[in-house]
Write a protein that holds these residues in place. Structure first.
Motif, PDB file in Angstrom:
ATOM      1  N   THR A  30      -1.258  58.030  -4.656  1.00 51.16           N
ATOM      2  CA  THR A  30      -0.155  57.096  -4.524  1.00 51.16           C
ATOM      3  C   THR A  30       1.128  57.849  -4.809  1.00 51.16           C
ATOM      4  O   THR A  30       1.210  58.628  -5.754  1.00 51.16           O
ATOM      5  CB  THR A  30      -0.306  55.926  -5.526  1.00 51.16           C
ATOM      6  N   HIS A 106       5.540  49.325  -2.039  1.00 50.37           N
ATOM      7  CA  HIS A 106       5.979  50.361  -1.093  1.00 50.37           C
ATOM      8  C   HIS A 106       5.317  51.695  -1.414  1.00 50.37           C
ATOM      9  O   HIS A 106       4.847  52.390  -0.514  1.00 50.37           O
ATOM     10  CB  HIS A 106       7.504  50.522  -1.139  1.00 50.37           C
ATOM     11  N   CYS A 110       2.598  54.256   1.068  1.00 48.71           N
ATOM     12  CA  CYS A 110       3.245  55.429   1.650  1.00 48.71           C
ATOM     13  C   CYS A 110       2.713  56.716   1.031  1.00 48.71           C
ATOM     14  O   CYS A 110       2.519  56.790  -0.172  1.00 48.71           O
ATOM     15  CB  CYS A 110       4.761  55.345   1.452  1.00 48.71           C
ATOM     16  N   ASP A 111       2.530  57.704   1.896  1.00 51.23           N
ATOM     17  CA  ASP A 111       1.999  58.989   1.444  1.00 51.23           C
ATOM     18  C   ASP A 111       3.075  60.015   1.119  1.00 51.23           C
ATOM     19  O   ASP A 111       2.828  60.976   0.408  1.00 51.23           O
ATOM     20  CB  ASP A 111       1.083  59.596   2.505  1.00 51.23           C
ATOM     21  N   ASP A 112       4.266  59.830   1.699  1.00 54.26           N
ATOM     22  CA  ASP A 112       5.333  60.801   1.477  1.00 54.26           C
ATOM     23  C   ASP A 112       6.693  60.120   1.624  1.00 54.26           C
ATOM     24  O   ASP A 112       6.776  58.941   1.965  1.00 54.26           O
ATOM     25  CB  ASP A 112       5.206  62.005   2.421  1.00 54.26           C
ATOM     26  N   GLU A 113       7.747  60.867   1.373  1.00 55.23           N
ATOM     27  CA  GLU A 113       9.086  60.293   1.393  1.00 55.23           C
ATOM     28  C   GLU A 113       9.483  59.797   2.775  1.00 55.23           C
ATOM     29  O   GLU A 113      10.142  58.760   2.905  1.00 55.23           O
ATOM     30  CB  GLU A 113      10.112  61.312   0.898  1.00 55.23           C
ATOM     31  N   THR A 114       9.089  60.502   3.822  1.00 56.39           N
ATOM     32  CA  THR A 114       9.426  60.057   5.177  1.00 56.39           C
ATOM     33  C   THR A 114       8.809  58.696   5.462  1.00 56.39           C
ATOM     34  O   THR A 114       9.485  57.790   5.968  1.00 56.39           O
ATOM     35  CB  THR A 114       8.965  61.094   6.219  1.00 56.39           C
ATOM     36  N   ALA A 115       7.542  58.542   5.127  1.00 57.34           N
ATOM     37  CA  ALA A 115       6.884  57.247   5.322  1.00 57.34           C
ATOM     38  C   ALA A 115       7.531  56.165   4.465  1.00 57.34           C
ATOM     39  O   ALA A 115       7.699  55.021   4.904  1.00 57.34           O
ATOM     40  CB  ALA A 115       5.387  57.361   5.003  1.00 57.34           C
ATOM     41  N   LEU A 116       7.913  56.524   3.247  1.00 54.22           N
ATOM     42  CA  LEU A 116       8.558  55.569   2.354  1.00 54.22           C
ATOM     43  C   LEU A 116       9.902  55.117   2.929  1.00 54.22           C
ATOM     44  O   LEU A 116      10.209  53.925   2.949  1.00 54.22           O
ATOM     45  CB  LEU A 116       8.743  56.183   0.962  1.00 54.22           C
ATOM     46  N   ARG A 117      10.705  56.054   3.399  1.00 52.25           N
ATOM     47  CA  ARG A 117      11.984  55.699   4.001  1.00 52.25           C
ATOM     48  C   ARG A 117      11.787  54.796   5.219  1.00 52.25           C
ATOM     49  O   ARG A 117      12.518  53.824   5.402  1.00 52.25           O
ATOM     50  CB  ARG A 117      12.759  56.958   4.400  1.00 52.25           C
ATOM     51  N   ASP A 118      10.810  55.125   6.053  1.00 59.40           N
ATOM     52  CA  ASP A 118      10.529  54.296   7.233  1.00 59.40           C
ATOM     53  C   ASP A 118      10.132  52.883   6.820  1.00 59.40           C
ATOM     54  O   ASP A 118      10.577  51.896   7.418  1.00 59.40           O
ATOM     55  CB  ASP A 118       9.421  54.911   8.085  1.00 59.40           C
ATOM     56  N   GLU A 119       9.297  52.772   5.787  1.00 56.95           N
ATOM     57  CA  GLU A 119       8.839  51.457   5.331  1.00 56.95           C
ATOM     58  C   GLU A 119       9.973  50.666   4.692  1.00 56.95           C
ATOM     59  O   GLU A 119      10.093  49.453   4.896  1.00 56.95           O
ATOM     60  CB  GLU A 119       7.668  51.610   4.363  1.00 56.95           C
TER      61      GLU A 119
END
Length: 145
Positions: A30, A106, A110-119
């Motif tokens: 996580t 969130h 999400c696996d990484d910062e890019t995915a987190l930003r997208d979400e």
């Protein structure tokens, strides 16, 4: 509302000004991010939204909380207020509507910062759309759910 076009897969370039995301070696798979760093990402993503999406937001506050009241990790965000399409009157002294983003759910998806930003971006668009009176069915059709 041109800003509510169907969602596209958005990848972001590396941005040295973004807060660091730290993975805890002993934690499960996580993403780990403290409340201040998560809030900074939310503010950054809010600043990246089109002006015509946010300029008409009247008496709305954005709030970051760890989890929904029920403690679940199922809900990423919530619009707490009256949609513009449901307001018969709205005047001075009204409490602000709230758009709430939940940090822990969130991070759990999400696996990484890019995915987190997208979400975070998707959640912001989704909840702002509720302010404008767009329901979940239409958001699903457009890929914003």
């Amino acid at each position: 509302m041109p800003w509510l076009a169907p969602a596209a897969s958005a990848g972001t370039a590396e941005d040295p000004g973004r807060p660091a995301v730290h993975d805890d070696v002993d934690a499960p798979a996580t993403l780990q991010l403290d409340a201040d760093a998560f809030e900074a990402l939310v503010v950054d993503e809010l600043d990246r939204l089109p002006d015509d999406m946010v300029d008409c937001l009247d008496n709305v506050v954005f709030v970051v909380e760890d989890r929904p009241e029920d403690g679940s990790l199922d809900l990423l965000g919530l619009y707490d207020g009256w949609a513009l399409t449901e307001r018969d009157r709205y005047g001075v002294g009204e409490l602000p509507d709230r758009i709430i983003l939940y940090r822990e759910p969130h991070l759990a998806v999400c696996d990484d910062e890019t995915a987190l930003r997208d979400e975070i971006h998707t959640t912001l668009v989704h909840e702002i759309a509720h302010f404008y009176g767009i329901d979940d069915d239409r958001l699903h059709e457009l890929g914003w759910a």
